[in-house]
Write a protein that holds these residues in place. Structure first.
Motif, PDB file in Angstrom:
ATOM      1  N   UNK A  51       0.880  -1.171  -0.051  1.00 20.46           N
ATOM      2  CA  UNK A  51      -0.160   0.108   0.033  1.00 20.46           C
ATOM      3  C   UNK A  51       0.919   1.297  -0.052  1.00 20.46           C
ATOM      4  N   UNK A  52       0.635   2.023  -1.091  1.00 23.95           N
ATOM      5  CA  UNK A  52       1.420   3.255  -1.020  1.00 23.95           C
ATOM      6  C   UNK A  52       0.676   4.528  -0.549  1.00 23.95           C
ATOM      7  N   UNK A  53       1.307   5.181   0.600  1.00 27.72           N
ATOM      8  CA  UNK A  53       0.575   6.290   1.173  1.00 27.72           C
ATOM      9  C   UNK A  53       1.452   7.439   0.942  1.00 27.72           C
ATOM     10  N   UNK A  54       0.651   8.484  -0.085  1.00 29.14           N
ATOM     11  CA  UNK A  54       1.457   9.765  -0.721  1.00 29.14           C
ATOM     12  C   UNK A  54       0.938  10.829  -0.207  1.00 29.14           C
ATOM     13  N   UNK A  55       1.450  12.091  -0.671  1.00 24.97           N
ATOM     14  CA  UNK A  55       1.169  13.287  -0.401  1.00 24.97           C
ATOM     15  C   UNK A  55       1.331  13.718   1.057  1.00 24.97           C
ATOM     16  N   UNK A  56       2.559  13.146   1.283  1.00 26.00           N
ATOM     17  CA  UNK A  56       3.211  13.310   2.861  1.00 26.00           C
ATOM     18  C   UNK A  56       4.099  14.627   2.491  1.00 26.00           C
ATOM     19  N   UNK A  57       4.811  15.257   3.837  1.00 27.15           N
ATOM     20  CA  UNK A  57       5.438  16.308   3.683  1.00 27.15           C
ATOM     21  C   UNK A  57       6.878  16.044   3.526  1.00 27.15           C
ATOM     22  N   UNK A  58       7.514  16.881   2.504  1.00 24.67           N
ATOM     23  CA  UNK A  58       8.921  16.281   2.196  1.00 24.67           C
ATOM     24  C   UNK A  58      10.016  16.467   3.258  1.00 24.67           C
ATOM     25  N   UNK A  59      11.063  15.699   3.207  1.00 19.19           N
ATOM     26  CA  UNK A  59      11.977  15.644   4.260  1.00 19.19           C
ATOM     27  C   UNK A  59      11.508  15.589   5.802  1.00 19.19           C
ATOM     28  N   UNK A  60      10.780  14.935   6.002  1.00 20.71           N
ATOM     29  CA  UNK A  60       9.891  14.908   7.343  1.00 20.71           C
ATOM     30  C   UNK A  60       9.910  13.473   7.962  1.00 20.71           C
ATOM     31  N   UNK A  61      10.267  13.474   9.401  1.00 22.18           N
ATOM     32  CA  UNK A  61      10.120  12.271  10.129  1.00 22.18           C
ATOM     33  C   UNK A  61       8.917  11.935  10.612  1.00 22.18           C
ATOM     34  N   UNK A  81       1.874  20.523  -7.011  1.00 25.08           N
ATOM     35  CA  UNK A  81       2.755  19.297  -6.642  1.00 25.08           C
ATOM     36  C   UNK A  81       2.021  18.453  -5.662  1.00 25.08           C
ATOM     37  N   UNK A  82       2.649  17.047  -5.836  1.00 23.87           N
ATOM     38  CA  UNK A  82       1.883  16.079  -5.180  1.00 23.87           C
ATOM     39  C   UNK A  82       2.506  16.064  -3.606  1.00 23.87           C
ATOM     40  N   UNK A  83       3.542  16.740  -3.312  1.00 23.30           N
ATOM     41  CA  UNK A  83       3.904  16.953  -2.046  1.00 23.30           C
ATOM     42  C   UNK A  83       3.058  17.947  -1.147  1.00 23.30           C
ATOM     43  N   UNK A  84       2.837  17.359   0.025  1.00 21.29           N
ATOM     44  CA  UNK A  84       2.372  18.263   0.974  1.00 21.29           C
ATOM     45  C   UNK A  84       3.028  19.577   1.487  1.00 21.29           C
ATOM     46  N   UNK A  85       2.690  20.771   1.223  1.00 22.34           N
ATOM     47  CA  UNK A  85       3.426  21.731   1.531  1.00 22.34           C
ATOM     48  C   UNK A  85       2.707  22.820   2.325  1.00 22.34           C
ATOM     49  N   UNK A  86       1.678  22.117   3.062  1.00 23.99           N
ATOM     50  CA  UNK A  86       0.747  22.751   3.883  1.00 23.99           C
ATOM     51  C   UNK A  86       1.043  22.247   5.304  1.00 23.99           C
ATOM     52  N   UNK A  87       0.288  22.916   6.032  1.00 25.30           N
ATOM     53  CA  UNK A  87       0.631  22.331   7.544  1.00 25.30           C
ATOM     54  C   UNK A  87      -0.153  21.014   7.938  1.00 25.30           C
ATOM     55  N   UNK A  88      -1.038  20.613   7.110  1.00 22.68           N
ATOM     56  CA  UNK A  88      -1.521  19.154   7.687  1.00 22.68           C
ATOM     57  C   UNK A  88      -0.514  18.178   7.514  1.00 22.68           C
ATOM     58  N   UNK A  89      -0.995  17.023   8.350  1.00 22.64           N
ATOM     59  CA  UNK A  89       0.214  15.849   8.305  1.00 22.64           C
ATOM     60  C   UNK A  89       0.072  15.268   7.137  1.00 22.64           C
ATOM     61  N   UNK A  90      -1.036  14.893   6.415  1.00 17.11           N
ATOM     62  CA  UNK A  90      -0.860  14.282   4.950  1.00 17.11           C
ATOM     63  C   UNK A  90      -2.490  14.403   4.871  1.00 17.11           C
ATOM     64  N   UNK A  91      -2.509  14.480   3.412  1.00 20.25           N
ATOM     65  CA  UNK A  91      -3.870  14.698   2.751  1.00 20.25           C
ATOM     66  C   UNK A  91      -4.457  13.394   2.480  1.00 20.25           C
ATOM     67  N   UNK A  92      -5.707  13.226   3.098  1.00 25.31           N
ATOM     68  CA  UNK A  92      -6.374  11.695   3.243  1.00 25.31           C
ATOM     69  C   UNK A  92      -7.133  11.572   1.882  1.00 25.31           C
ATOM     70  N   UNK A  93      -7.459  12.836   1.130  1.00 23.58           N
ATOM     71  CA  UNK A  93      -8.061  12.861  -0.036  1.00 23.58           C
ATOM     72  C   UNK A  93      -7.489  12.540  -1.333  1.00 23.58           C
ATOM     73  N   UNK A  94      -6.068  12.605  -0.800  1.00 20.14           N
ATOM     74  CA  UNK A  94      -5.289  12.141  -2.052  1.00 20.14           C
ATOM     75  C   UNK A  94      -5.213  13.086  -3.327  1.00 20.14           C
ATOM     76  N   UNK A  95      -5.331  14.469  -3.045  1.00 18.41           N
ATOM     77  CA  UNK A  95      -5.163  15.579  -3.762  1.00 18.41           C
ATOM     78  C   UNK A  95      -4.048  16.222  -3.915  1.00 18.41           C
TER      79      UNK A  95
END
Length: 652
Positions: A132-142, A188-202
């Motif tokens: 399972x691929x979980x995308x749209x996370x924040x770059x360079x983030x632990x 971009x597909x990267x999450x550049x906002x303040x949320x942890x990740x985008x669950x709606x895959x936008x």
């Protein structure tokens, strides 16, 4: 024997049970994997399970195997199934791999370690090998990853994973096309906002709005990411917002619309060409605009060098030029009108002499009255003069001169206070005539109102025939007495306002005959007057006989009707009373009566010598007896009808 064999059987069974428990719970050792380098040369972070000290190396890939733990050695039955999974950084998130997973729903919870923020997503798993691929996370983030089955599953999952996402690359941010040229947008597909990740895959979108001062420059935008990224783009005139162009509204003629913030623009060689539309829907250039007229002016950007349109973006401005019209008014009042003349000037509109449809209207209203209902108007005129007629004399007026353009009032009216000159008072009307005595009257007329005087003063003048006296009064009330009896009189009364006199009021009076009482009073008065005269004459005679006896001067009085001036001469020494004297008379005619000679206290009567023949001497002798009281003749005073002449001594 039998008992011993049974005991051995029991011990054997207990040993078998203990061995089975040991095999079901083997000790799990952490498995460590080395870092891997992707084909681009970047290090893919791998995961290592949490160590007993709690330290994690985010670059290590860790695989966690779930197991069932039980400390109850007496528990019986089959053990719970285990879920085995691993994770690694992939694209813009993590790729999770599950082994021998029990079919069902699983919750994946990610916690951002720097802020301790977390979010969950539920995924459905089935089969023996599933990813399972979980995308749209924040770059360079632990992140810390925790996977747990749904409640109805009897599955136990392994320990948490600690993972780190990849860094962002320039080619992972794409500029979006635009038609409005208001913003520059990227995706971009990267999450550049303040949320942890985008669950709606936008996908994530962010925009940059160029400022007015960014036009015609290379705009560089920095993205706060790891690694930091910079975007540079040429901002062309397409991104110009016409609302950002600041224009200065013209307030003078000829009209000019200035581009106030043109210097803030980095674009060179630009200008704005304006065309205006008037109320008649016709097009006008700026230098053809008229004052006090509303125009809508539209400007287009063009190149100053080649006079071509630079861009099809237009600016509009409403223009209505109001000149600072100033009038310097002079007034010339008369009795019933006021003439006005003025000079019109304007700093903003110096060419008012042009054939603009400019006119003026004048009106006046009495001081203290409302203008809207009591104003007296003059016809509008294009000439800089007017005359307001139909005014009242000697009255204060508030007047104004109103400029008009195309028949519509413009600007502010100029006020001028004016006062008409004095007029002629209204006619006086008789109120009452009363005869108080046979020769006395009282005349009363109706007083004029204040506005009837039409001048600064209030006086009534009255005269009566036979008298030069002019009676003056502030009230129209006069008395005339001591008039002749049974005589007609004419009385004239006029109103005078200090400047002009009104029409005379003529009143005819007639005195009556005197009554018996009046006649008696007249006779008594006349008798008293005669008696007084007699007493006075006796006093005069007494004064003469008791006068100065040392007089050395001799004068002669002649009873004559002539008015010739007297002449005097001193007698010489040795003159005697018994001598005859010659009389020189400066008269055209000789005396008509006897000559009275006085010398000292003595009197004599003689006759005068005829002037026609001075050589003849009168034969009359002077006597000093039985003399009437002759008129007195002194040096400075002579009685009426008596003339003093010079007396000369006769030679023997």
């Amino acid at each position: 024997m039998a008992g011993l064999d049974g005991l051995r059987v029991l011990l054997l069974l207990a040993g078998l049970v203990a061995m089975a428990n040991f095999q079901a719970n083997p000790a799990v050792e952490p498995k460590t994997l080395t870092s891997q380098v992707n084909p681009t040369g970047q290090v893919n972070p791998t995961v290592k399970p949490t160590t007993p000290t709690g330290q994690v190396n985010p670059t290590v890939l860790a695989t966690a195997t779930g197991q069932t733990n039980s400390t109850d050695q007496s528990t019986t039955g089959p053990p719970a199934p285990m879920c085995k999974y691993s994770g690694e950084a992939d694209k813009t998130g993590f790729l999770f791999t599950f082994e021998n997973v029990t079919e069902g729903n699983y919750s994946i919870e990610l916690t951002k370690r720097s802020t301790n923020e977390s979010n969950k997503v539920t995924v459905a798993l089935s089969g023996t090998n599933q990813t399972h691929l979980l995308q749209y996370l924040k770059p360079s983030t632990d992140y810390t990853v925790h996977i747990s089955p749904s409640k109805h599953l009897t599955v136990t999952c392994g320990r948490n994973l600690e993972l780190k996402t990849n860094g962002i690359n320039q080619d992972e941010i794409v500029e979006l096309p635009t038609d409005s040229y208001q913003d520059i947008c990227y995706e971009t597909e990267w999450n550049i906002w303040n949320t942890v990740f985008n669950v709606s895959s936008k996908k994530y979108k962010f925009c940059i709005k160029p400022k007015y001062t960014d036009l015609c420059t290379n705009l560089t935008t920095s993205l706060n990411s790891y690694p930091p990224l910079n975007f540079t783009k040429w901002i062309s005139l397409e991104y110009l917002n016409p609302d950002n162009i600041k224009l200065e509204v013209p307030n003078k003629l000829p009209a000019e619309i200035n581009w106030k913030n043109q210097k803030d623009l980095k674009c060179e060689g630009l200008g704005i060409n304006f065309t205006c539309e008037g109320p008649d829907k016709k097009k006008y250039k700026l230098d053809k605009l008229e004052p006090y007229t509303k125009y809508t002016c539209t400007g287009v950007l063009y190149n100053l060098h080649n006079k071509t349109i630079a861009i099809e973006k237009r600016v509009t401005k409403e223009v209505n030029i109001t000149c600072d019209l100033e009038l310097k008014v002079r007034d010339t009042p008369s009795k019933e009108s006021v003439k006005f003349k003025w000079n019109a000037s304007s700093k903003h509109c110096p060419n008012l002499s042009q054939p603009y449809d400019l006119s003026y209207s004048c009106n006046c209203v009495r001081k203290g009255q409302a203008r809207n209902s009591k104003a007296i108007d003059a016809r509008p005129s294009k000439a800089r003069s007017c005359e307001v007629t139909g005014l009242l004399p000697f009255t204060e007026y508030n007047c104004e001169i109103q400029p008009n353009f195309n028949g519509t009032p413009i600007g502010t009216a100029t006020n001028k206070q004016s006062k008409t000159s004095a007029g002629v008072p209204q006619d006086v009307t008789i109120k009452l005539t009363t005869q108080v005595e046979n020769n006395a009257f009282k005349v009363e007329c109706t007083d004029l109102k204040k506005e009837d005087w039409k001048g600064p003063k209030i006086f009534y003048h009255a005269t009566i025939t036979g008298s030069e006296e002019k009676k003056t009064n502030e009230k129209c009330f006069f008395q005339f007495g001591d008039l002749s009896y049974s005589t007609g009189y004419t009385v004239s009364i006029v109103a005078f306002n200090g400047v002009n006199s009104g029409k005379a009021l003529i009143v005819q009076l007639q005195t009556s005959y005197p009554t018996a009482g009046v006649l008696l009073r007249v006779l008594v008065l006349l008798g008293f007057s005669v008696l007084t005269l007699v007493v006075v004459l006796h006093l005069i005679d007494w004064w003469r006989t008791r006068g100065n006896k040392t007089a050395t001067e001799e004068c002669i009085g002649l009873n004559s009707a002539s008015d010739a001036p007297p002449a005097r001469e001193h007698l010489g020494p040795g003159a005697s009373d018994e001598q005859l004297h010659t009389v020189d008379i400066d008269m055209d005619q000789p005396p008509r009566g006897p000559t009275v000679v006085q010398r000292g206290a003595q009197r004599a009567v003689g006759s005068a010598q005829d002037q026609a023949d001075p050589g003849e001497i009168s034969d009359d002798e002077a006597t000093y007896e039985n003399l009437e009281d002759p008129p007195r003749c002194v040096e400075d005073t002579a009685d009426a009808g008596v003339h003093c002449v010079t007396v000369h001594q006769l030679s023997k």
